[in-house]
Motif scaffolding. Sequence first.
Motif, PDB file in Angstrom:
ATOM      1  N   UNK A   1      -9.501  16.621 -33.846  1.00 41.09           N
ATOM      2  CA  UNK A   1      -9.042  17.961 -34.222  1.00 41.09           C
ATOM      3  C   UNK A   1      -9.938  19.030 -33.613  1.00 41.09           C
ATOM      4  N   UNK A   2     -11.243  18.809 -33.656  1.00 43.34           N
ATOM      5  CA  UNK A   2     -12.186  19.787 -33.101  1.00 43.34           C
ATOM      6  C   UNK A   2     -11.963  19.963 -31.597  1.00 43.34           C
ATOM      7  N   UNK A   3     -11.820  18.865 -30.885  1.00 48.86           N
ATOM      8  CA  UNK A   3     -11.667  18.925 -29.422  1.00 48.86           C
ATOM      9  C   UNK A   3     -10.398  19.662 -29.015  1.00 48.86           C
ATOM     10  N   UNK A   4      -9.268  19.295 -29.612  1.00 48.79           N
ATOM     11  CA  UNK A   4      -8.003  19.926 -29.227  1.00 48.79           C
ATOM     12  C   UNK A   4      -7.914  21.366 -29.710  1.00 48.79           C
ATOM     13  N   UNK A   5      -8.525  21.646 -30.857  1.00 42.85           N
ATOM     14  CA  UNK A   5      -8.535  23.020 -31.354  1.00 42.85           C
ATOM     15  C   UNK A   5      -9.355  23.916 -30.426  1.00 42.85           C
ATOM     16  N   UNK A   6     -10.494  23.413 -29.969  1.00 51.71           N
ATOM     17  CA  UNK A   6     -11.338  24.188 -29.049  1.00 51.71           C
ATOM     18  C   UNK A   6     -10.608  24.440 -27.732  1.00 51.71           C
ATOM     19  N   UNK A   7      -9.936  23.415 -27.226  1.00 49.20           N
ATOM     20  CA  UNK A   7      -9.175  23.577 -25.986  1.00 49.20           C
ATOM     21  C   UNK A   7      -8.036  24.580 -26.149  1.00 49.20           C
ATOM     22  N   UNK A   8      -7.388  24.558 -27.303  1.00 53.93           N
ATOM     23  CA  UNK A   8      -6.288  25.498 -27.517  1.00 53.93           C
ATOM     24  C   UNK A   8      -6.796  26.937 -27.596  1.00 53.93           C
ATOM     25  N   UNK A   9      -7.977  27.144 -28.196  1.00 56.38           N
ATOM     26  CA  UNK A   9      -8.547  28.493 -28.243  1.00 56.38           C
ATOM     27  C   UNK A   9      -8.843  29.009 -26.833  1.00 56.38           C
ATOM     28  N   UNK A  10      -9.407  28.150 -25.998  1.00 52.74           N
ATOM     29  CA  UNK A  10      -9.660  28.530 -24.603  1.00 52.74           C
ATOM     30  C   UNK A  10      -8.346  28.861 -23.910  1.00 52.74           C
TER      31      UNK A  10
END
Length: 292
Positions: free
Chosen positions: A214-223
Amino acid sequence: MTFRTVWLHLRVPFSFFLLPVFLFALTQSDALRSGALDWVRVAVIWVAIHLLLYPASNAYNSYFDKDEGSIGILETPPPVDKTLFYVAWGLDGLALLLGVWVGWPFVVYLLVYGFISKAYSHPAVRLKKYPIASWLIVSLFQGGFTYLMTLQAFDRLPVADLIKPQPLLAALLCTMNLLAVYPITQIYQHEEDSRRGDLTMSRLLGVGGTFLNAVCWFALSLVGFYRYFGGATMFWLLPVCLLPGVVYFLFWYRRVHRDVGQANFRSAMTMTLLSGTGLNFFFLFLLILTDS
């Protein structure tokens, strides 16, 4: 089955968690920006997707899963019978009737989504048994595919216009959000899924891996959202709206790290509710700014 039992298994409020995809597409509508958006058309599309298509999928999957443990927004799902199966197909039929009024590309979307969602739990296919495939397929169809076809329906776009960089990036962002959140919705079902022999993505990742995913994909989506909005001021509304969900996520992970039993139904639903509410508020703010 009683009306109440059928209603519970439709899990209509669960569509709230997928509303951000609809709202995101609405904010990106050229018809909205030009003041030519047909709001009756918007309402019909919303009803077809959120009150018919999604509940039909929920009911169909509930019929074949026959869950005894918590699912979706149901902590204690009631028993099901063949009535739920017929209700699911009836709702699908109503969605298709509305789809004909919207346009044939939308009808194709409803058909494709409907069959894919049914393959998730149907014993002949049961995508749920294949963790990576089901994770990717559900995220793609509930995210990017729904975004593109909703945008097409709003603006009556030629399908070829959907493969341009801007709508494809937006679709990718919707898919990323689902890639992050979807395993979280499975995190409390490990025992139930194990009993049925279903290796879901959350079971494959483990509890800790589900949080890390969740952390990885959430961070990528914010970028990705920063890139999509070109760093404009409106982007910074997004992390503000998501802040309650992020804070809860961190405190929840801390509890789970100490006691894996805290990866339970109520915590997962609270997390999903906060993240969905944050995204809904962001896109509503964006809708107001776009329409003003």
